[in-house]
Design an enzyme around this catalytic site. Sequence first.
Site, PDB file in Angstrom:
ATOM      1  N   ASN A   1      -8.387  11.466 -11.812  1.00  0.00           N
ATOM      2  CA  ASN A   1      -8.352  10.588 -10.635  1.00  0.00           C
ATOM      3  C   ASN A   1      -7.213  10.932  -9.668  1.00  0.00           C
ATOM      4  OD1 ASN A   1      -8.595   7.793  -9.179  1.00  0.00           O
ATOM      5  ND2 ASN A   1      -6.510   7.827 -10.019  1.00  0.00           N
TER       6      ASN A   1
ATOM      7  N   TYR B   1      -7.997  18.837   1.797  1.00  0.00           N
ATOM      8  CA  TYR B   1      -8.637  17.773   1.004  1.00  0.00           C
ATOM      9  C   TYR B   1     -10.125  18.051   0.797  1.00  0.00           C
ATOM     10  CZ  TYR B   1      -9.725  13.036  -0.620  1.00  0.00           C
ATOM     11  OH  TYR B   1     -10.153  11.962  -1.369  1.00  0.00           O
TER      12      TYR B   1
ATOM     13  N   LYS C   1     -11.904  18.993  -2.928  1.00  0.00           N
ATOM     14  CA  LYS C   1     -12.916  18.096  -3.504  1.00  0.00           C
ATOM     15  C   LYS C   1     -14.265  18.822  -3.661  1.00  0.00           C
ATOM     16  CE  LYS C   1     -10.525  14.270  -4.082  1.00  0.00           C
ATOM     17  NZ  LYS C   1     -10.226  13.786  -5.432  1.00  0.00           N
TER      18      LYS C   1
ATOM     19  N   THR D   1      -6.467   1.485  -0.697  1.00  0.00           N
ATOM     20  CA  THR D   1      -5.328   1.962  -1.496  1.00  0.00           C
ATOM     21  C   THR D   1      -4.303   2.593  -0.550  1.00  0.00           C
ATOM     22  OG1 THR D   1      -6.193   4.189  -1.715  1.00  0.00           O
ATOM     23  CG2 THR D   1      -6.899   2.600  -3.394  1.00  0.00           C
TER      24      THR D   1
HETATM   25  N1  LIG Z   1      -8.939   5.568  -1.422  1.00  0.00           N
HETATM   26  C1  LIG Z   1     -10.068   6.106  -0.955  1.00  0.00           C
HETATM   27  O1  LIG Z   1     -10.672   5.615   0.013  1.00  0.00           O
HETATM   28  C2  LIG Z   1     -10.647   7.311  -1.622  1.00  0.00           C
HETATM   29  C3  LIG Z   1     -11.853   7.822  -1.112  1.00  0.00           C
HETATM   30  C4  LIG Z   1     -12.421   8.925  -1.705  1.00  0.00           C
HETATM   31  C5  LIG Z   1     -11.803   9.496  -2.813  1.00  0.00           C
HETATM   32  N2  LIG Z   1     -10.627   8.982  -3.288  1.00  0.00           N
HETATM   33  C6  LIG Z   1     -10.043   9.629  -4.463  1.00  0.00           C
HETATM   34  O2  LIG Z   1      -9.721   8.639  -5.432  1.00  0.00           O
HETATM   35  C7  LIG Z   1      -8.616   9.064  -6.219  1.00  0.00           C
HETATM   36  C8  LIG Z   1      -7.564   7.968  -6.245  1.00  0.00           C
HETATM   37  O3  LIG Z   1      -7.117   7.748  -4.922  1.00  0.00           O
HETATM   38  P1  LIG Z   1      -6.309   6.453  -4.474  1.00  0.00           P
HETATM   39  O4  LIG Z   1      -6.880   6.056  -3.178  1.00  0.00           O
HETATM   40  O5  LIG Z   1      -6.205   5.480  -5.578  1.00  0.00           O
HETATM   41  O6  LIG Z   1      -4.882   7.122  -4.176  1.00  0.00           O
HETATM   42  P2  LIG Z   1      -3.392   6.546  -4.298  1.00  0.00           P
HETATM   43  O7  LIG Z   1      -3.374   5.083  -4.180  1.00  0.00           O
HETATM   44  O8  LIG Z   1      -2.580   7.382  -3.367  1.00  0.00           O
HETATM   45  O9  LIG Z   1      -3.003   6.915  -5.819  1.00  0.00           O
HETATM   46  C9  LIG Z   1      -2.892   8.262  -6.218  1.00  0.00           C
HETATM   47  C10 LIG Z   1      -2.512   8.342  -7.696  1.00  0.00           C
HETATM   48  O10 LIG Z   1      -2.322   9.732  -8.013  1.00  0.00           O
HETATM   49  C11 LIG Z   1      -1.014   9.910  -8.557  1.00  0.00           C
HETATM   50  N3  LIG Z   1      -0.430  11.180  -8.137  1.00  0.00           N
HETATM   51  C12 LIG Z   1      -0.231  11.609  -6.861  1.00  0.00           C
HETATM   52  N4  LIG Z   1       0.382  12.786  -6.873  1.00  0.00           N
HETATM   53  C13 LIG Z   1       0.612  13.117  -8.184  1.00  0.00           C
HETATM   54  C14 LIG Z   1       1.234  14.199  -8.833  1.00  0.00           C
HETATM   55  N5  LIG Z   1       1.773  15.216  -8.148  1.00  0.00           N
HETATM   56  N6  LIG Z   1       1.278  14.213 -10.185  1.00  0.00           N
HETATM   57  C15 LIG Z   1       0.755  13.184 -10.900  1.00  0.00           C
HETATM   58  N7  LIG Z   1       0.147  12.128 -10.334  1.00  0.00           N
HETATM   59  C16 LIG Z   1       0.081  12.090  -8.992  1.00  0.00           C
HETATM   60  C17 LIG Z   1      -0.185   8.750  -8.001  1.00  0.00           C
HETATM   61  O11 LIG Z   1       0.887   8.435  -8.869  1.00  0.00           O
HETATM   62  P3  LIG Z   1       2.412   8.843  -8.644  1.00  0.00           P
HETATM   63  O12 LIG Z   1       2.670   8.782  -7.178  1.00  0.00           O
HETATM   64  O13 LIG Z   1       3.135   7.838  -9.460  1.00  0.00           O
HETATM   65  O14 LIG Z   1       2.507  10.213  -9.220  1.00  0.00           O
HETATM   66  C18 LIG Z   1      -1.201   7.616  -7.994  1.00  0.00           C
HETATM   67  O15 LIG Z   1      -1.250   7.013  -9.270  1.00  0.00           O
HETATM   68  C19 LIG Z   1      -8.138  10.371  -5.565  1.00  0.00           C
HETATM   69  O16 LIG Z   1      -8.646  11.478  -6.267  1.00  0.00           O
HETATM   70  C20 LIG Z   1      -8.731  10.318  -4.172  1.00  0.00           C
HETATM   71  O17 LIG Z   1      -8.913  11.611  -3.619  1.00  0.00           O
HETATM   72  C21 LIG Z   1     -10.049   7.906  -2.724  1.00  0.00           C
END
Ligand SMILES: NC(=O)c1ccc[n+]([C@@H]2O[C@H](COP(=O)([O-])OP(=O)(O)OC[C@H]3O[C@@H](n4cnc5c(N)ncnc54)[C@H](OP(=O)(O)O)[C@@H]3O)[C@@H](O)[C@H]2O)c1
Length: 244
Positions: free
Chosen positions: A80, A147, A151, A182
């Site tokens: 994730n 990005y 993906k 998020t």
């Molecule tokens: N939000 C959306 O609308 C959306 C849409 C499509 C896809 N996604 C996908 O959903 C997934 C989760 O996204 P989210 O929106 O929940 O993002 P988020 O709120 O930014 O959370 C990202 C998570 O990844 C961890 N992370 C980031 N960099 C890291 C690193 N270098 N090493 C280890 N952990 C790391 C962060 O933890 P730390 O900072 O503590 O490391 C955090 O727990 C992602 O793959 C994103 O591409 C999200």
Amino acid sequence: MKKSLLILTGHSKGLGKATLDQYLKKPGFQVIAISRTNLENSAENLTQLDLDLSELDVLENNLRTIFPQEDFEEVVLINNAGWIGEIKPIGELHPAELRKQINLNLLAPMYLTNAFIKAYKTTAGKKVVCNISSGAASRPVSGWGGYCSTKAALAMFTMVAAKESSSPNFKFYSLAPGVVDTDMQQNIREASKEDFPELDKFQKYKSNGDLSKAQDVAAKIEFMLSHVEKFPEVIQDVRNFEVA
Ligand SMILES: NC(=O)c1ccc[n+]([C@@H]2O[C@H](COP(=O)([O-])OP(=O)(O)OC[C@H]3O[C@@H](n4cnc5c(N)ncnc54)[C@H](OP(=O)(O)O)[C@@H]3O)[C@@H](O)[C@H]2O)c1
């Protein structure tokens, strides 16, 4: 009763945190969760590893800890953790940031998927890999060069893994979570209009209340991964089903 195991990356906030909460309350599940930040959570069934997943040498040295060799009822890997990266047109990207993004969004889940198959290919029980994707895997978005590319490549890797697998015990998914409220969306809304022509649309998602709640999306992820017989295709999108 045999234990089950979830290995989850990016559990410290956003969609990962909501997914963690779903699985911590699931009977029989232990969780190994990986982010750079540890949560203050003393749940007995949670082990947190604070790793920067863009540091691939460190990740490689930790693979044995991440995939314990035990006889589990079910093992689930959810890749994730992800980063939108620099929101800038190609030609203005910094190579070091691009490398970090490719390591985190693509190579780390590839390493983990590879190690998962190696660790559990001869064990009994159900094995599921869910790589969190995005609509951006199949749609070019200006400003999201790194990005979209990471993906798309991860979705292809997931399809190859599924094609290679001859075991009915393994399932592989590339799952788009929709547009979720998020920190990642906050980062997107902070981009400049010049670098990101779709800025208005993403700002309206928030102001119109169109973003999904991380908890609702996490409930769908848990539902799908618990009912793999209802989801035969590798490419999935949470917007295409409801929790029954
Ligand atoms: N939000 C959306 O609308 C959306 C849409 C499509 C896809 N996604 C996908 O959903 C997934 C989760 O996204 P989210 O929106 O929940 O993002 P988020 O709120 O930014 O959370 C990202 C998570 O990844 C961890 N992370 C980031 N960099 C890291 C690193 N270098 N090493 C280890 N952990 C790391 C962060 O933890 P730390 O900072 O503590 O490391 C955090 O727990 C992602 O793959 C994103 O591409 C999200």
